[in-house]
Design an enzyme around this catalytic site. Structure first.
Site, PDB file in Angstrom:
ATOM      1  CD  GLU B  60      -1.856  -2.372   1.322  1.00  0.00           C
ATOM      2  OE1 GLU B  60      -0.722  -2.681   1.763  1.00  0.00           O
ATOM      3  OE2 GLU B  60      -2.746  -3.214   1.118  1.00  0.00           O
ATOM      4  CG  HIS B 129     -11.132  -5.892   6.813  1.00  0.00           C
ATOM      5  ND1 HIS B 129     -10.351  -6.616   7.681  1.00  0.00           N
ATOM      6  CD2 HIS B 129     -10.628  -6.132   5.570  1.00  0.00           C
ATOM      7  CE1 HIS B 129      -9.418  -7.283   7.000  1.00  0.00           C
ATOM      8  NE2 HIS B 129      -9.565  -7.007   5.723  1.00  0.00           N
TER       9      HIS B 129
HETATM   10  C1  LIG Z   1      -2.612  -4.574   4.250  1.00  0.00           C
HETATM   11  C2  LIG Z   1      -3.675  -5.323   3.547  1.00  0.00           C
HETATM   12  N1  LIG Z   1      -3.810  -5.180   2.228  1.00  0.00           N
HETATM   13  C3  LIG Z   1      -4.778  -5.836   1.566  1.00  0.00           C
HETATM   14  C4  LIG Z   1      -5.638  -6.672   2.234  1.00  0.00           C
HETATM   15  C5  LIG Z   1      -6.755  -7.391   1.501  1.00  0.00           C
HETATM   16  N2  LIG Z   1      -6.381  -8.777   1.357  1.00  0.00           N
HETATM   17  C6  LIG Z   1      -6.694  -9.697   2.288  1.00  0.00           C
HETATM   18  S1  LIG Z   1      -5.985 -11.161   1.990  1.00  0.00           S
HETATM   19  C7  LIG Z   1      -5.285 -10.603   0.565  1.00  0.00           C
HETATM   20  C8  LIG Z   1      -4.427 -11.503  -0.239  1.00  0.00           C
HETATM   21  C9  LIG Z   1      -3.316 -12.037   0.590  1.00  0.00           C
HETATM   22  O1  LIG Z   1      -2.523 -12.855  -0.179  1.00  0.00           O
HETATM   23  P1  LIG Z   1      -1.506 -13.849   0.491  1.00  0.00           P
HETATM   24  O2  LIG Z   1      -0.639 -13.100   1.440  1.00  0.00           O
HETATM   25  O3  LIG Z   1      -0.832 -14.577  -0.595  1.00  0.00           O
HETATM   26  O4  LIG Z   1      -2.408 -14.821   1.363  1.00  0.00           O
HETATM   27  P2  LIG Z   1      -3.555 -15.790   0.840  1.00  0.00           P
HETATM   28  O5  LIG Z   1      -4.831 -15.020   0.896  1.00  0.00           O
HETATM   29  O6  LIG Z   1      -3.201 -16.221  -0.519  1.00  0.00           O
HETATM   30  O7  LIG Z   1      -3.545 -16.912   1.819  1.00  0.00           O
HETATM   31  C10 LIG Z   1      -5.604  -9.280   0.353  1.00  0.00           C
HETATM   32  C11 LIG Z   1      -5.146  -8.460  -0.803  1.00  0.00           C
HETATM   33  C12 LIG Z   1      -5.474  -6.776   3.629  1.00  0.00           C
HETATM   34  N3  LIG Z   1      -6.284  -7.528   4.356  1.00  0.00           N
HETATM   35  N4  LIG Z   1      -4.478  -6.113   4.254  1.00  0.00           N
END
Ligand SMILES: Cc1ncc(C[n+]2csc(CCOP(=O)(O)OP(=O)(O)O)c2C)c(N)n1
Ligand SMILES: Cc1ncc(C[n+]2csc(CCOP(=O)(O)OP(=O)(O)O)c2C)c(N)n1
Ligand SMILES: [Mg+2]
Ligand SMILES: [Mg+2]
Lengths: 339, 328, 328, 339
Positions: B60, B129
């Site tokens: 971000e 959130h």
């Molecule tokens: C700081 C932040 N940015 C964006 C999000 C929204 N978000 C939640 S999970 C996710 C994807 C996370 O990917 P990864 O770390 O690969 O974990 P996965 O969901 O694949 O287990 C996103 C973009 C968030 N919760 N926190």
């Protein structure tokens, strides 16, 4: 490159080539610029002691070669994102000592109308996008500048300068990765001057060189002798060429040393006088480059000696200009917050 | 007139801005194929390509930084932060860079960017959130802060924000995305810095923002049955704040209630109350100026707790009625 | 009594806390050999060793995170952010983690940590080293916010903050570090959440924070010569806010001026005005409630501009005099 | 390790050893736990469709082996910092399905008294320091937990779990570096499930493996088959042993795949059904581990088949418990903000 130990024959060869290709005038100007930077900062320090400059300042005395080598390798139209220890970069990018010094003195004629001071010299007209008071604060911006170049389809590049300390901020990581995945024309130049304020490099890193982080982003990383303008010049030239070919960013680490305290309130308890003395005596960038040019017959000793005076003259005029120029009017205090 | 949802209205605004000006582009997480976490950019990738609808890694601070760098060098980026909560990761970039460079560099740099983000609670997404952090940005000179309260406002304010030469924090509301309203097809702008009187009334001035505007209007309907007429005022842009219509309204009604979803303590409501209390409306006040805001707690997951954590139509009715009846 | 500077008083508090409780430690940039950017921790490395006076790389978010993780697992960390401005890099950690986990995990976790940082302008450090962001934290339930206004307060509030089982944002002021005051040698605590009346007076209530307390007191001296008596009230902890003494004071004086250094728009002053305007003091008000705060601009480098960017003794005198004379 | 391609003889040897040393009961329990995790999440999904669970949730179906392998390698008293896709980790760490499901249903008896929901399961009593709704939000905390262990001089370790996507947040970088320079007992476990929401790994990284970033911090990095609980177990065991010896942190990347959408509102336009099917058919962690145990004579087919039912029974009881337990009282809404 030089910092990595023994010189390989190819390296020596390239070194000869660069001396040839730059030619004596450019080489002499590089040395002159290093002198001017040093004289500028020495004078700034003096004005600070006299109470004419206030706030704080971060002097790059001892690091002039990196500034001169880096900007020498770039073109008009390229972008500069600079950091707090950035006077040298501004000067070698083309900022005038007059308007810089006027800024230090808080004058309306300064680059920031006296609003920014030493830490925030910027000059939008020359694509100098500003020095930054926040460690690694400019590093994320490099991605945007790179994107903008790519979208506008020019062959500009963006160089972003930061310290060893900045390489431990999250911003370093995010920016490097994003520039890499999108092949952005960005050059990450880390001036590793061995300390982040009082923090010695080996206590803040479990690696030998910041450049060892480049493979984690899939980009080239090199370490160069930051006290040799030509070594810096070569590495930045390579990085710029790569960027202009659309092949993406590079990380260049320039190994150097600051002679002065971190800022104006530093007792330097974290390092020994001997260490400082050793760098000053053995590896001073101005002395070394001066000897090189004299040894190579590019400059005679008188010419070398005269450069210091030329520099002082330039700075004298800058100070005169600044002291003669008016302070901002308090009635303008609200100006410039919004476009 | 044609009805669109708030999300569709935003999308139409984005599309029109991008069509009209090649310097405008979007950047954020999952805004491409996915269409954005709340579907705002659905289809725009197909229309404009991956060069102008840029999906980013989860970084971000650098999304914000990318916007700033691009804006400084001639582009007009629209960044998306997936949930307003995550804007916490961009505060250094938005506050010490985007907001400061113009002034700090002597008025010579400009940062024409918009950072869009959905705020607010009501979806069971719990404490990380559901933030409503608008007052942080209001407190930062150099930034503008916009909170559209319905579909019509959303499109007009977004187009104006994209036109603006300053960094604009554009705060959408999750619960509004699917709400519908009349939205003209042609591009139109609602100038930043113009407070709107959403409903006229003579008994109590209710200053409300974002989703609270429709709740205040619903409360006004209720109270109208009892003969209490609320004047509902929507600042639309919290910064710059056009306080004249608010002060004029309070001079008329003599009573003011400020309603927002963000927690009360240290919130934007304080700014509004302070504007009223130091203005000429002070002499017209017939009752204390009241705030009705989020409770001073993180947003709970449990549905009922979540419901009670922020102002609802009933609580606005209750507060406004008390004010009107002189019970404070 | 013995005089210490504000910096020395803080250091003594830190030393006493660390001596009394092995769970207390310090972590931050350049706090060891360097002694901290403003010298607060000078000598503590020698006394407590590098295990308890921990110099970090430049990674503010993780300094905050390190405090949170340590606090969750039985330690009582005191983090230092070198300038308040850099706390912008920790907002996610402080706001979405430190402040939230207790509530979000059902009241079972606790985060006993203090994050110290110097705020404010007046040193020529310009826009990125002069922020006053206290109201951001006031707006976050789960955090406490403390702003000591002199040496005595500094030590007593710091010891209370370290004792507290919640995350505390402890905001020092650069210009106060070298100011002296009487400070008892033995450890003492000033409970968080108790507003102090720093000077009694019957004409105007001045609510002031941090460095503005001494400016307000100086203004009070001035105005006393004209027969205008200011009552100067110092909340000390902005959150939780003990507003009873403020309200009681305004009931007595009928006039209130809120003074802080942070920019006015969206600032803590709004909270104070709103507390007054919705309280029983409302009926006692004889004049509008006024705020005197930082101009809505970034802090300029130039000395004179910087001086005029925030309230000074003269401007407090001017405002308070106007209020007292009924000129508003 | 297995993910790296051909099996080296030493690896096969270690694999045999671990099977021996864990013994049949533990191995069977690992498989049972994988079934329980899957059954738990399937039921949660169902309750969501029925409107009994609200908000959103992130299912780890397909990733159960990583959870079981990782917690199996750690001890009582160790610390867990978990992420949003963390139900499996909670269960294998010892959280009860009852109190987890009660939390999903927003009940007072849930781990968070209904205040947290699916994304925030924490259990301070078992040193489960909580799941995190913020990508990489828990990663900086690991430094503090590591410091705390070091200062309290225990032999605990802290495992912090995050996704491939989280590895591009600045927090990853800062935390990894700090843990490294101070030799903290932290295990960084990256569950690389190929996507961060809709972002495929190769578009967000210019490297093949997240583990390639470890050298930039001077720590070991390995990539393991995240769908094999034993491969994960081995890598985490090594990392834990290293941590307990005071040698510092490690980065373990576990390669796995999520079968379900990212969260409850995902149309999955970013990947093909074939791709999902291939993982489900060829590399399902439960099927594979089940076959392994049957082939090795540790379990008979009936025993293998019964595990699914055992799991369903456990979850039935959890749901019953949860549905019978009361909602929080609105009058308690202000509780728990401050200690
Ligand atoms: C700081 C932040 N940015 C964006 C999000 C929204 N978000 C939640 S999970 C996710 C994807 C996370 O990917 P990864 O770390 O690969 O974990 P996965 O969901 O694949 O287990 C996103 C973009 C968030 N919760 N926190
Ligand atoms: C985010 C942030 N943290 C801390 C500081 C204070 N500070 C200014 S410069 C500096 C040291 C920077 O070290 P390095 O990046 O190596 O640059 P150098 O000063 O050595 O040129 C520090 C800690 C800052 N300005 N910004
Ligand atoms: Mg350095
Ligand atoms: Mg993933």
């Amino acid at each position: 490159m030089v910092a990595s130990g023994q010189l390989q024959p190819e390296v020596i060869q390239r070194y000869h080539e660069v001396i040839e290709s730059l030619g004596p005038e450019v080489l002499k100007q590089m040395l002159q610029d290093m002198h001017t930077i040093r004289a500028f900062e020495e004078r700034a320090e003096q004005l600070y002691s006299l109470g004419k400059v206030h706030g704080t300042m971060h002097l790059s005395i001892g690091q002039e070669a990196t500034a001169v080598g880096a900007s020498g390798a770039l073109r008009d139209g390229d972008y500069l994102l600079n950091h707090h220890r950035g006077h040298g970069h501004c000067l070698s990018w083309g900022s005038t000592p007059e308007r810089m010094m006027a800024e230090f003195l808080g004058r309306e004629a300064g680059y920031c109308r006296g609003r920014g001071g030493s830490m925030h010299i910027a000059d939008m007209e020359s694509n100098n996008l500003g020095a930054n008071g926040i460690v690694a604060g400019g590093v994320p911006l490099a991605v945007g500048v790179g994107l903008s170049i790519k979208m506008r389809k020019t062959d500009q590049v963006c160089i972003v300068i930061f310290g060893d300390g900045a390489s431990n901020e999250g911003a370093f990581h995010e920016s490097m990765n994003m520039a890499s995945i999108w092949n952005l024309p960005v050059i990450y130049l880390c001036e590793n001057n061995q300390y982040a304020m009082s923090m010695p490099f080996p206590k803040a890193f479990n690696i030998k060189h910041v450049s060892e982080r480049a493979p984690g982003y899939g980009i080239p990383g090199v370490t160069v002798d930051g006290n040799d303008p030509l070594d810096v010049y070569l590495a930045i030239s390579d990085a710029a060429a790569r960027a202009r070919r659309g092949e993406g960013p590079s990380l260049v680490e320039s190994v150097t040393y600051r002679y002065k305290g971190h800022s104006k309130s530093d007792r330097q308890a974290y390092r020994s006088r001997d260490e400082v003395a050793e760098w000053m005596e053995q590896r001073d960038p101005i002395k070394r480059f001066s000897s090189l040019l004299v040894a190579g017959g590019i400059l005679d000793q008188a010419g070398a000696d005269g450069m210091r005076e030329t520099a002082m003259g330039i700075i004298d005029r800058a100070v005169e200009f600044s002291e003669a120029s008016p302070m901002p009017d308090v009635s303008t205090i609200l100006e410039g917050v919004y476009a | 007139m044609r009805e669109l949802t708030y999300a569709e209205a935003l999308r139409e605004g984005l599309r029109q801005a991008m069509t009209a000006d090649s310097r405008v582009f979007m950047i954020g997480e999952d805004i491409g194929v996915y269409g954005g976490a709340f579907g705002v950019s659905a289809g725009l990738l197909q229309e404009f390509g991956a060069e102008r609808i840029i999906d980013t890694p989860i970084s971000e601070a650098t999304i914000a930084g990318a916007c700033i760098g691009a804006a400084l060098t001639g582009m007009r980026p629209v960044g998306e932060i997936q949930f307003m909560d995550f804007v916490t990761l961009t505060m250094e970039q938005m506050v010490l860079q985007a907001a400061k460079v113009r002034f700090m560099f002597g008025g010579k740099a400009s940062v024409p960017m918009v950072l869009r983000m959905p705020g607010g609670s009501g979806t069971g997404a719990a404490a990380q959130h559901s933030e409503s952090l608008e007052n942080w940005f209001v407190h930062v000179p150099g930034l503008k802060v916009v909170m559209p309260s319905n579909a019509y406002e959303a499109k007009g304010l977004l187009l104006a924000a994209i036109d603006d030469d300053n960094p604009v924090i554009f705060i959408e509301h999750k619960l509004l995305y699917k709400t519908k309203g009349d939205v003209p097809e042609e591009p139109y702008r609602i100038p930043l810095g113009q407070t709107r009187v959403a409903r006229e009334g003579q008994h109590v001035t209710v200053v409300a923002t974002s989703v609270m505007v429709s709740r205040a209007l619903a409360a006004a309907e209720e109270l109208a049955k009892e003969g209490i007429e609320l004047e509902v005022v929507d600042p639309r842009t919290l910064s710059p704040l056009d306080d004249a219509p608010i002060i004029a309204s309070v001079k008329k009604t003599g009573r003011a209630l400020v309603v927002h979803e963000a927690v009360q303590m240290g919130g934007f409501g304080g700014e509004i109350v302070a504007r009223i209390a130091s203005s000429e409306a002070f002499d017209y006040l017939e009752a204390p100026v009241r705030r009705l805001a989020g409770l001073d707690i993180p947003i709970p997951y449990n549905r009922e707790l979540e419901y009670h954590a922020v102002p609802q139509v009933e609580s606005i009715v209750r507060e406004a009625r008390k004010l009107a009846r002189g019970e404070y």
